[in-house]
Write a protein that holds these residues in place. Sequence first.
Motif, short mmCIF file in Angstrom:
data_model
loop_
_atom_site.label_atom_id
_atom_site.label_comp_id
_atom_site.label_asym_id
_atom_site.label_seq_id
_atom_site.Cartn_x
_atom_site.Cartn_y
_atom_site.Cartn_z
N ILE A 74 -44.59 2.40 5.17
CA ILE A 74 -45.78 2.26 4.23
C ILE A 74 -47.68 2.36 4.69
N HIS A 75 -47.52 2.34 6.32
CA HIS A 75 -48.89 2.34 6.53
C HIS A 75 -49.23 2.93 7.70
N THR A 76 -49.53 4.49 6.72
CA THR A 76 -49.68 5.74 8.08
C THR A 76 -50.32 6.71 7.50
N HIS A 77 -51.57 7.02 7.80
CA HIS A 77 -52.52 7.08 7.58
C HIS A 77 -52.93 8.89 8.11
N MET A 78 -53.72 9.87 6.81
CA MET A 78 -54.68 10.84 7.31
C MET A 78 -55.48 11.27 7.19
N ILE A 85 -66.68 8.51 14.11
CA ILE A 85 -67.51 7.65 14.63
C ILE A 85 -67.75 6.80 13.10
N ILE A 86 -66.49 5.33 12.74
CA ILE A 86 -67.19 5.52 11.43
C ILE A 86 -67.26 3.96 11.56
N LEU A 87 -67.00 3.30 12.49
CA LEU A 87 -67.61 1.58 12.54
C LEU A 87 -68.98 1.49 13.09
N GLY A 147 -67.19 5.66 19.65
CA GLY A 147 -66.42 5.70 18.83
C GLY A 147 -64.19 6.12 19.47
N ARG A 148 -64.13 7.12 18.35
CA ARG A 148 -62.76 7.74 19.38
C ARG A 148 -62.70 9.30 18.98
N PRO A 149 -61.73 9.30 19.70
CA PRO A 149 -61.20 11.02 20.00
C PRO A 149 -60.60 11.48 19.01
N ALA A 207 -57.38 7.63 5.62
CA ALA A 207 -57.81 6.66 5.84
C ALA A 207 -59.18 5.61 5.62
N ASN A 208 -59.48 4.33 6.46
CA ASN A 208 -61.09 4.26 6.29
C ASN A 208 -62.17 5.48 6.91
N PRO A 209 -63.09 5.15 6.19
CA PRO A 209 -63.34 3.98 5.12
C PRO A 209 -63.59 5.37 3.96
N LEU A 249 -54.30 -2.37 -0.20
CA LEU A 249 -55.76 -3.23 0.26
C LEU A 249 -55.56 -2.90 1.38
N HIS A 250 -57.07 -2.91 2.58
CA HIS A 250 -56.40 -2.52 3.82
C HIS A 250 -58.71 -2.23 4.30
N PRO A 251 -59.01 -2.79 5.45
CA PRO A 251 -60.01 -3.33 5.37
C PRO A 251 -60.60 -1.63 6.50
N PRO A 310 -63.35 -6.24 16.77
CA PRO A 310 -63.21 -5.72 14.70
C PRO A 310 -61.98 -5.58 15.18
N LEU A 311 -61.58 -5.08 15.35
CA LEU A 311 -59.78 -4.34 15.06
C LEU A 311 -58.67 -5.35 14.98
N ALA A 312 -58.47 -6.21 16.22
CA ALA A 312 -57.67 -7.70 16.45
C ALA A 312 -57.87 -9.02 15.62
N GLY A 369 -61.77 -9.12 13.35
CA GLY A 369 -62.53 -8.30 12.23
C GLY A 369 -61.77 -8.08 11.02
N PHE A 370 -60.42 -7.13 11.34
CA PHE A 370 -59.68 -6.29 10.20
C PHE A 370 -59.02 -7.38 9.28
N PRO A 371 -58.19 -8.37 9.65
CA PRO A 371 -57.23 -9.56 9.00
C PRO A 371 -58.55 -10.46 8.32
N THR A 411 -46.76 1.29 10.47
CA THR A 411 -47.08 2.14 12.11
C THR A 411 -48.62 2.04 12.40
N ASP A 412 -49.14 2.06 11.06
CA ASP A 412 -50.51 2.63 11.24
C ASP A 412 -50.85 3.89 12.56
N HIS A 413 -49.82 4.63 12.25
CA HIS A 413 -50.69 5.97 13.00
C HIS A 413 -51.50 6.61 11.52
N PRO A 414 -52.49 7.39 12.64
CA PRO A 414 -52.33 7.85 14.10
C PRO A 414 -53.25 6.75 14.70
N PHE A 415 -53.48 6.25 13.66
CA PHE A 415 -54.04 5.01 14.68
C PHE A 415 -53.71 4.38 15.50
N PHE A 416 -53.86 3.66 17.28
CA PHE A 416 -53.14 2.43 18.12
C PHE A 416 -52.48 4.12 18.91
N PRO A 417 -52.56 5.61 18.87
CA PRO A 417 -51.46 6.51 20.20
C PRO A 417 -51.77 5.90 21.45
N1 URA Z 1 -58.66 1.62 13.29
C1 URA Z 1 -59.24 1.77 11.83
O1 URA Z 1 -60.07 2.71 12.43
N2 URA Z 1 -58.29 2.35 10.88
C2 URA Z 1 -56.83 1.75 11.07
O2 URA Z 1 -56.55 1.68 10.00
C3 URA Z 1 -56.23 1.22 12.22
C4 URA Z 1 -57.14 0.97 13.24
#
Ligand code: URA
Length: 381
Positions: free
Chosen positions: A12-16, A47-49, A63-65, A93-95, A197-199, A222-224, A226-228, A329-335
């Motif tokens: 239930i936690h999987t983004h695109m 580059i989203i954060l 940012g990330r690839p 996915a965010n934002p 609800l997602h940070p 920020p992720l470990a 800041g998000f929670p 899973t938070d896919h596709p983040f944390f590959p």
């Molecule tokens: N990083 C993000 O920006 N969003 C997520 O959902 C997970 C990691």
Amino acid sequence: MSSTSTSPIVDIHTHMYPPSYISLLSKRTTVPYIYQPSDPTADPRLIILESDDDPSKPKESRGRPVDSTYSSFDKKREFMSIHGISCSVISLANPWLDFLDPEIALSTAVAINDDLENECAKNNSSSEHQGLKLYAFGTLPLSAPAKDIVSEIHRLKFLPHMKGVIMGTTGLGQGLDDPALNDVYAALASTGTIVFLHPHYGLPAEAFGGPSVVSKTGHVLPLALGFPLETTIAVSRMYLAGVWDQHPKLEFLLAHSGGTLPFLAGRLESCVAHEREFIANGGKTQGPERSIWDVLQNNIYLDAVIYGKPGLKAAIEAAGSVDRVMFGTDHPFFPPLGEEGGKWLSVESNKTVINGALSQDDQSIKKILGGNAVRVLGLEL
Ligand code: URA
Ligand code: ZN
């Protein structure tokens, strides 16, 4: 894991980022944006954060690839097959659409929601993808006037693969305790639309010692943390403002097992009980009427994306039962950082935690891995 061989695993936690959203970000040059390096063989950068856009680094390494795992439905299905996932409830996915001009917010939300609906419908009716079902959480035009947001909430009810909406913590710009959200909450509650609800925004860099500390440790703080914490603060503010007193049927599914809310709910409850400004204690301000435990156990669901046994046990305890906690899973983040094609550490560690925390209880494992999502979201598998 014998318990899952006959039971569905639902993510239930999987983004695109659908292709239209990728092209939206690619046209921008300020956060959030996608940067295409001059080397055409290099992956574009996401580059989203705010902390991603570190001016001391070249844009090629900010940012990330962002590769096709973010936008391809085939890649989503491939990932599902590798991990034995039979159903994914995909969310933008965010934002999300937080940053859009109000004039284009509604039409953009409609286009993205229609895209997701059509892809899910095509997938679920195709004989080629049997055993892999797709559903989605819709996205809302939160920068648009409240009437547009309400109209999209009602329209989504006519799209059969939409099973709720995803939302960030800023609401209309002032947070989720903003009285201006009343009509939106009323529409969500009356249509039985669950909010995932997602940070996104985390905490200011100063909370972690300043930009230089964040820059040295990348996305870890920020992720470990800041998000929670963002989620915890947003939901605590909603609770203190009496949102669930006013909207007793409003249902939220909280990302990352509710941030730190399960662990801190007792402190929240205790501080409320000792707060003299609330009317209940002879003060001047209306405080929440319901207890935080009541809200957690009747209005809130938690995902199981927490990667540790103590966190998962706290989530199950705070939610009141295993019936309110769902695998993600938070896919596709944390590959994986290594070669492609194998299982992802981020997914396997969450499965290990679920099995370890409930090792003697096959029924509960099955509920968290998929049964709860099927029941709560009304999924047909
Ligand atoms: N990083 C993000 O920006 N969003 C997520 O959902 C997970 C990691
Ligand atoms: Zn996520």
